[in-house]
Design a protein around this motif. Structure first.
Motif, mmCIF file in Angstrom:
data_model
loop_
_atom_site.group_PDB
_atom_site.id
_atom_site.type_symbol
_atom_site.label_atom_id
_atom_site.label_comp_id
_atom_site.label_asym_id
_atom_site.label_seq_id
_atom_site.Cartn_x
_atom_site.Cartn_y
_atom_site.Cartn_z
ATOM 1 N N VAL A 12 2.056 -33.357 -38.966
ATOM 2 C CA VAL A 12 3.186 -32.865 -39.763
ATOM 3 C C VAL A 12 2.708 -31.684 -40.601
ATOM 4 C CG1 VAL A 12 4.924 -33.422 -41.485
ATOM 5 C CG2 VAL A 12 4.225 -35.156 -39.818
ATOM 6 N N SER A 13 3.330 -30.539 -40.389
ATOM 7 C CA SER A 13 2.900 -29.307 -41.041
ATOM 8 C C SER A 13 3.716 -29.061 -42.313
ATOM 9 C CB SER A 13 3.054 -28.126 -40.081
ATOM 10 O OG SER A 13 2.611 -26.926 -40.667
ATOM 11 N N ALA A 14 3.067 -29.201 -43.457
ATOM 12 C CA ALA A 14 3.733 -28.927 -44.734
ATOM 13 C C ALA A 14 3.799 -27.416 -44.958
ATOM 14 C CB ALA A 14 2.985 -29.602 -45.871
ATOM 15 N N ARG A 15 4.600 -27.011 -45.918
ATOM 16 C CA ARG A 15 4.705 -25.580 -46.258
ATOM 17 C C ARG A 15 3.326 -24.994 -46.540
ATOM 18 N NH1 ARG A 15 6.139 -28.262 -51.355
ATOM 19 N NH2 ARG A 15 8.211 -28.700 -50.507
ATOM 20 N N HIS A 16 3.109 -23.765 -46.109
ATOM 21 C CA HIS A 16 1.824 -23.110 -46.335
ATOM 22 C C HIS A 16 1.992 -21.602 -46.193
ATOM 23 C CE1 HIS A 16 1.973 -23.918 -41.957
ATOM 24 N NE2 HIS A 16 1.380 -22.738 -41.848
ATOM 25 N N VAL A 46 1.627 -24.189 -53.158
ATOM 26 C CA VAL A 46 1.711 -23.934 -51.719
ATOM 27 C C VAL A 46 0.314 -23.581 -51.213
ATOM 28 C CG1 VAL A 46 2.708 -22.486 -49.917
ATOM 29 C CG2 VAL A 46 4.095 -23.168 -51.909
ATOM 30 N N ARG A 47 -0.169 -24.343 -50.237
ATOM 31 C CA ARG A 47 -1.538 -24.194 -49.754
ATOM 32 C C ARG A 47 -1.720 -22.893 -48.974
ATOM 33 N NH1 ARG A 47 -5.712 -26.712 -51.515
ATOM 34 N NH2 ARG A 47 -4.445 -28.628 -51.481
ATOM 35 N N VAL A 48 -2.828 -22.217 -49.225
ATOM 36 C CA VAL A 48 -3.206 -21.036 -48.459
ATOM 37 C C VAL A 48 -4.064 -21.493 -47.274
ATOM 38 C CG1 VAL A 48 -4.392 -18.818 -48.481
ATOM 39 C CG2 VAL A 48 -3.186 -19.610 -50.535
ATOM 40 N N LEU A 49 -3.792 -20.932 -46.083
ATOM 41 C CA LEU A 49 -4.625 -21.195 -44.913
ATOM 42 C C LEU A 49 -5.428 -19.954 -44.569
ATOM 43 C CD1 LEU A 49 -2.365 -23.231 -42.441
ATOM 44 C CD2 LEU A 49 -3.687 -24.030 -44.407
ATOM 45 N N GLY A 50 -6.670 -20.154 -44.194
ATOM 46 C CA GLY A 50 -7.519 -19.054 -43.797
ATOM 47 C C GLY A 50 -7.891 -19.154 -42.336
ATOM 48 N N PRO A 51 -8.573 -18.154 -41.797
ATOM 49 C CA PRO A 51 -8.999 -16.929 -42.470
ATOM 50 C C PRO A 51 -7.833 -15.965 -42.690
ATOM 51 C CG PRO A 51 -9.560 -16.833 -40.152
ATOM 52 C CD PRO A 51 -9.000 -18.208 -40.392
ATOM 53 N N VAL A 52 -8.135 -14.836 -43.329
ATOM 54 C CA VAL A 52 -7.084 -13.862 -43.623
ATOM 55 C C VAL A 52 -6.510 -13.304 -42.319
ATOM 56 C CG1 VAL A 52 -7.995 -13.244 -45.870
ATOM 57 C CG2 VAL A 52 -8.802 -12.003 -43.850
ATOM 58 N N ARG A 53 -5.285 -12.810 -42.390
ATOM 59 C CA ARG A 53 -4.582 -12.274 -41.225
ATOM 60 C C ARG A 53 -4.241 -10.803 -41.440
ATOM 61 N NH1 ARG A 53 -0.293 -16.527 -38.576
ATOM 62 N NH2 ARG A 53 -1.751 -18.236 -38.143
ATOM 63 N N VAL A 82 4.694 -16.720 -44.740
ATOM 64 C CA VAL A 82 4.985 -17.975 -45.433
ATOM 65 C C VAL A 82 5.766 -18.873 -44.476
ATOM 66 C CG1 VAL A 82 6.066 -19.056 -47.430
ATOM 67 C CG2 VAL A 82 5.114 -16.743 -47.633
ATOM 68 N N GLU A 83 5.301 -20.105 -44.283
ATOM 69 C CA GLU A 83 5.987 -21.063 -43.410
ATOM 70 C C GLU A 83 6.513 -22.217 -44.266
ATOM 71 O OE1 GLU A 83 3.877 -22.168 -39.825
ATOM 72 O OE2 GLU A 83 2.775 -20.254 -39.848
ATOM 73 N N ILE A 84 7.833 -22.407 -44.211
ATOM 74 C CA ILE A 84 8.482 -23.431 -45.028
ATOM 75 C C ILE A 84 9.428 -24.245 -44.150
ATOM 76 C CG2 ILE A 84 8.322 -22.052 -47.145
ATOM 77 C CD1 ILE A 84 11.255 -21.262 -46.721
ATOM 78 N N SER A 85 10.008 -25.292 -44.722
ATOM 79 C CA SER A 85 11.020 -26.074 -44.018
ATOM 80 C C SER A 85 12.404 -25.529 -44.360
ATOM 81 C CB SER A 85 10.929 -27.549 -44.429
ATOM 82 O OG SER A 85 11.342 -27.708 -45.783
ATOM 83 N N ALA A 86 13.413 -25.973 -43.619
ATOM 84 C CA ALA A 86 14.787 -25.556 -43.912
ATOM 85 C C ALA A 86 15.220 -26.053 -45.292
ATOM 86 C CB ALA A 86 15.730 -26.087 -42.841
ATOM 87 N N THR A 87 14.745 -27.226 -45.683
ATOM 88 C CA THR A 87 15.050 -27.748 -47.021
ATOM 89 C C THR A 87 14.440 -26.865 -48.103
ATOM 90 O OG1 THR A 87 15.205 -30.023 -46.208
ATOM 91 C CG2 THR A 87 14.816 -29.733 -48.557
ATOM 92 N N ASP A 88 13.200 -26.423 -47.875
ATOM 93 C CA ASP A 88 12.563 -25.488 -48.818
ATOM 94 C C ASP A 88 13.383 -24.210 -48.942
ATOM 95 O OD1 ASP A 88 10.403 -27.195 -49.236
ATOM 96 O OD2 ASP A 88 9.152 -26.238 -47.719
ATOM 97 N N ALA A 89 13.873 -23.712 -47.802
ATOM 98 C CA ALA A 89 14.657 -22.470 -47.816
ATOM 99 C C ALA A 89 15.911 -22.630 -48.662
ATOM 100 C CB ALA A 89 15.030 -22.073 -46.393
ATOM 101 N N MET A 90 16.553 -23.784 -48.552
ATOM 102 C CA MET A 90 17.743 -24.049 -49.368
ATOM 103 C C MET A 90 17.382 -24.088 -50.852
ATOM 104 S SD MET A 90 19.678 -26.952 -47.065
ATOM 105 C CE MET A 90 20.957 -27.152 -48.322
#
Length: 213
Positions: free
Chosen positions: A33-37, A85-92, A97-105
């Motif tokens: 399950v991928s949480a917002r990051h 909100v967790r940061v994922l590495g390495p840098v890009r 930003v990846e969120i859920s539809a509920t987060d977007a609301m």
């Protein structure tokens, strides 16, 4: 052509078609399950955490990625915010930003459903760190569900990179997920990624298994 030859060819064709139709059926896949990051460029890392700053590793993830110790706050257009909100590495090369539809609301933004990396024309969002803030004109998405596989797993499942499959969770909800994209790479560990909305609705947790149908 003799009748027995025609029957043999017909049987071979039917078996090949059946094998293709049933490719992957019943193949079990663990779920993550991928949480917002958030993914950041080095420029944005330094804008948020200070000049010369580099992300520090908290936990290794598949494909050479890692969960960083660093966290940020994301802010929508109506100044609604989500902290930690967790940061994922390495840098890009581009921040995302990846969120859920509920987060977007909650944030008051219209984040489109996209594959990771496809951020052109996606939602704008502000990111706040301990040393500064950045504004992304685009880059906020709701990530599409997908399955990571190694080439060996893909061969065993009878699928290839870029295929789309349907997946079923055999629990009390019995949820079927359609349009699940297969991603194949030597660095991947077998795992289906869904977001928190999908997990909550289907009563699936990280570590549960689903099957390709």
């Amino acid at each position: 052509m003799e009748t027995n030859q025609i029957e043999l060819i017909t049987r071979m064709v039917m078996e090949a078609m059946e094998k293709k139709e049933n490719a992957g059926n019943g193949y079990m896949v663990p779920v993550g399950v991928s949480a917002r990051h958030i993914h950041l460029t080095q420029e944005h890392v330094e804008a948020l955490f200070g000049p010369g700053y580099h992300l520090t590793k908290k936990k290794d993830l598949m494909g050479g990625q890692f969960a960083a110790n660093e966290q940020v706050t994301i802010v929508g257009l109506k100044l609604r915010a989500i902290e930690n909100v967790r940061v994922l590495g390495p840098v890009r090369k581009a921040s995302q930003v990846e969120i859920s539809a509920t987060d977007a609301m909650k944030l008051g933004i219209k984040a489109p459903l996209r594959e990771s990396g496809d951020v052109a024309g996606s939602a704008a969002i502000a990111v706040v760190g301990p040393k500064g803030a950045v504004y992304l004109d685009e880059g906020c998405i709701v990530a599409k569900r997908h399955i990571h596989m190694s080439p060996r797993d893909a061969q065993a499942a009878g699928v290839k990179d870029g295929d789309y499959v349907s997946v079923k969770a055999d629990n009390e909800r019995g949820t079927v997920f359609d349009h699940v994209k297969i991603r194949v790479d030597d660095s991947f560990t077998l795992e289906m990624h869904i977001d928190t909305d999908e997990a909550n609705a289907s009563k699936i947790a990280t570590g549960d298994t689903v099957k390709i149908i």
